[in-house]
Write a protein that holds these residues in place. Structure first.
Motif, PDB file in Angstrom:
ATOM      1  N   HIS A  21      46.828  43.676  89.980  1.00 35.00           N
ATOM      2  CA  HIS A  21      46.264  42.438  90.519  1.00 35.00           C
ATOM      3  C   HIS A  21      47.220  41.869  91.567  1.00 35.00           C
ATOM      4  O   HIS A  21      48.325  42.358  91.743  1.00 35.00           O
ATOM      5  N   HIS A  22      46.772  40.831  92.274  1.00 38.15           N
ATOM      6  CA  HIS A  22      47.539  40.228  93.363  1.00 38.15           C
ATOM      7  C   HIS A  22      47.842  38.768  93.043  1.00 38.15           C
ATOM      8  O   HIS A  22      47.398  38.242  92.028  1.00 38.15           O
ATOM      9  N   HIS A  23      48.614  38.107  93.942  1.00 37.87           N
ATOM     10  CA  HIS A  23      49.136  36.780  93.616  1.00 37.87           C
ATOM     11  C   HIS A  23      49.043  35.782  94.763  1.00 37.87           C
ATOM     12  O   HIS A  23      49.135  36.157  95.929  1.00 37.87           O
ATOM     13  N   PHE A  24      48.900  34.508  94.388  1.00 39.03           N
ATOM     14  CA  PHE A  24      49.129  33.380  95.284  1.00 39.03           C
ATOM     15  C   PHE A  24      50.555  32.907  95.047  1.00 39.03           C
ATOM     16  O   PHE A  24      51.012  32.850  93.897  1.00 39.03           O
TER      17      PHE A  24
ATOM     18  N   VAL B  23      49.672  36.108  98.695  1.00 39.74           N
ATOM     19  CA  VAL B  23      49.047  35.180  99.639  1.00 39.74           C
ATOM     20  C   VAL B  23      49.758  33.840  99.476  1.00 39.74           C
ATOM     21  O   VAL B  23      49.758  33.247  98.396  1.00 39.74           O
TER      22      VAL B  23
ATOM     23  N   ASP C   7      48.009  34.262  89.499  1.00 36.56           N
ATOM     24  CA  ASP C   7      47.188  35.437  89.765  1.00 36.56           C
ATOM     25  C   ASP C   7      46.010  35.080  90.666  1.00 36.56           C
ATOM     26  O   ASP C   7      45.402  34.020  90.516  1.00 36.56           O
ATOM     27  N   ILE C   8      45.687  35.992  91.558  1.00 34.60           N
ATOM     28  CA  ILE C   8      44.428  35.914  92.303  1.00 34.60           C
ATOM     29  C   ILE C   8      43.379  36.500  91.362  1.00 34.60           C
ATOM     30  O   ILE C   8      43.594  37.582  90.800  1.00 34.60           O
ATOM     31  N   PRO C   9      42.259  35.806  91.143  1.00 36.01           N
ATOM     32  CA  PRO C   9      41.254  36.332  90.211  1.00 36.01           C
ATOM     33  C   PRO C   9      40.849  37.760  90.564  1.00 36.01           C
ATOM     34  O   PRO C   9      40.696  38.103  91.740  1.00 36.01           O
TER      35      PRO C   9
ATOM     36  N   SER D 103      38.535  39.591  93.601  1.00 33.49           N
ATOM     37  CA  SER D 103      38.276  38.703  94.732  1.00 33.49           C
ATOM     38  C   SER D 103      39.052  39.114  95.980  1.00 33.49           C
ATOM     39  O   SER D 103      38.998  38.437  96.988  1.00 33.49           O
ATOM     40  N   LEU D 104      39.756  40.233  95.923  1.00 35.57           N
ATOM     41  CA  LEU D 104      40.501  40.717  97.075  1.00 35.57           C
ATOM     42  C   LEU D 104      40.313  42.220  97.156  1.00 35.57           C
ATOM     43  O   LEU D 104      40.661  42.945  96.229  1.00 35.57           O
TER      44      LEU D 104
ATOM     45  N   ASN E 263      52.695  29.491  95.804  1.00 31.87           N
ATOM     46  CA  ASN E 263      52.618  28.109  96.271  1.00 31.87           C
ATOM     47  C   ASN E 263      53.983  27.721  96.855  1.00 31.87           C
ATOM     48  O   ASN E 263      54.971  27.626  96.122  1.00 31.87           O
TER      49      ASN E 263
END
Length: 151
Positions: free
Chosen positions: A103-106, A143, A116-118, A121-122, A108
């Motif tokens: 999985h991927h990440h935001f 991201v 986690d990016i849901p 969704s990518l 902040n």
């Protein structure tokens, strides 16, 4: 996925210390008191992203006598064993993710948190071929986000 297995077993009433000892032994790591205590701190709150410094602070608060260097070493050993996934941000900030799935990440920028990016969704298309003799292990996308300035 060892991390998912530890997490699953720890939240289903099995003896936490016994499960952690078994996982460590399976990975070829001696189940020391410090490793067991750090694994317990890592997994008792469900999936999360944590830095070595944050885990060290939690350990000290929980009266686990451990140095920051030992926390770093343990996190890297757990990552190599497949218990954690390393998320590098900027090349200077490193977080350790208890969710070892793909999985991927935001990230902040305001509070230096990672979420986690849901899933699903990518999508990443046209990943280049790896150079000869190499294989792609995984693709990490971070991201960067920040609050919208109002005014």
């Amino acid at each position: 996925m060892h991390g998912a297995r530890i997490h699953h077993e720890m939240h289903h009433g099995a003896s936490k210390a016994r499960d952690i000892k078994m996982m460590l032994r399976d990975a070829g790591l001696r189940p020391t008191r410090q490793r067991i205590a750090l694994a317990d701190l890592l997994y008792k709150h469900g999936n999360r992203h944590i830095s070595a410094e944050q885990l060290h602070e939690e350990a000290i608060s929980a009266r686990v006598p451990v140095s920051l260097a030992t926390v770093y070493n343990t996190l890297h050993q757990f990552t190599q064993a497949g218990f954690l996934r390393e998320v590098a941000v900027d090349g200077t900030k490193t977080y350790f993710d208890t969710n070892t799935s793909d999985h991927h990440h935001f990230f902040n920028e305001e509070d230096n948190s990672v979420v986690d990016i849901p899933g699903g969704s990518l999508a990443i298309d046209d990943i280049p071929e790896a150079p000869e003799g190499m294989e792609i292990v995984r693709v990490d996308v971070v991201v960067r986000i920040r609050p919208i300035e109002r005014g």
